[in-house]
Motif scaffolding. Structure first.
Motif, mmCIF file in Angstrom:
data_model
loop_
_atom_site.group_PDB
_atom_site.id
_atom_site.type_symbol
_atom_site.label_atom_id
_atom_site.label_comp_id
_atom_site.label_asym_id
_atom_site.label_seq_id
_atom_site.Cartn_x
_atom_site.Cartn_y
_atom_site.Cartn_z
ATOM 1 N N ALA A 41 0.746 -1.427 -0.066
ATOM 2 C CA ALA A 41 -0.075 -0.245 -0.061
ATOM 3 C C ALA A 41 0.737 1.193 -0.104
ATOM 4 O O ALA A 41 2.064 1.226 0.097
ATOM 5 N N GLN A 42 0.346 2.431 -0.121
ATOM 6 C CA GLN A 42 0.933 3.589 0.128
ATOM 7 C C GLN A 42 1.388 3.839 1.476
ATOM 8 O O GLN A 42 2.281 4.415 1.654
ATOM 9 N N ARG A 43 0.329 3.846 2.488
ATOM 10 C CA ARG A 43 0.755 3.990 4.008
ATOM 11 C C ARG A 43 -0.147 2.751 4.703
ATOM 12 O O ARG A 43 -0.772 2.232 4.274
ATOM 13 N N ALA A 44 0.447 2.838 6.042
ATOM 14 C CA ALA A 44 -0.253 1.882 6.786
ATOM 15 C C ALA A 44 0.023 2.532 8.138
ATOM 16 O O ALA A 44 0.849 3.410 8.540
ATOM 17 N N ARG A 45 -1.045 1.898 9.049
ATOM 18 C CA ARG A 45 -0.794 2.059 10.623
ATOM 19 C C ARG A 45 -0.783 0.950 11.367
ATOM 20 O O ARG A 45 -1.604 0.090 10.993
ATOM 21 N N ILE A 46 0.016 0.988 12.322
ATOM 22 C CA ILE A 46 0.037 -0.477 13.016
ATOM 23 C C ILE A 46 -0.188 -0.015 14.481
ATOM 24 O O ILE A 46 0.288 0.757 14.964
#
Length: 111
Positions: A41-46
């Motif tokens: 993806a272009q961005r993610a949050r963990i």
């Protein structure tokens, strides 16, 4: 035993809620009994516990081929991955291709 590898261009950790934002994530799942699964993806949050990865913007999925099936490719705008449960879901539009076959729909849940 290695279950998955997450690689990204950049990571930003937030001590207030212990979450991490990452740019251009590439997640690879390893299971000796199943074909490799790749997510990007272009961005993610963990999440703080690492059990939830929220992928956003141009999410792409690839499952390697098997001896009897061609590779599967998936495309969606967002995907929530539960790492410990080995599940993923979205309520957004999805498109999948496998060889000459294709499928479009809204929403998906996968194990």
């Amino acid at each position: 035993e290695l279950q998955y590898v997450l690689v990204a261009d950049q990571a930003r950790h937030y001590p207030d809620d212990d979450s991490t934002d990452i740019d251009k994530p590439h997640l690879t799942y390893y299971n000796p009994q199943k074909p490799k699964l790749y997510l990007s993806a272009q961005r993610a949050r963990i999440s703080a516990d690492g059990e939830t990865v929220q992928l956003d913007e141009d999410v792409r999925l690839k499952r390697d081929p098997t001896p009897t099936r061609q590779a599967i490719f998936g495309y969606m705008p967002d995907l929530t991955v539960k790492t410990e449960e080995e599940t993923a879901f979205t309520a957004s539009p999805v498109r999948f291709t496998q060889g000459a076959s294709w499928l479009k729909g809204v929403g998906m849940h996968m194990d």
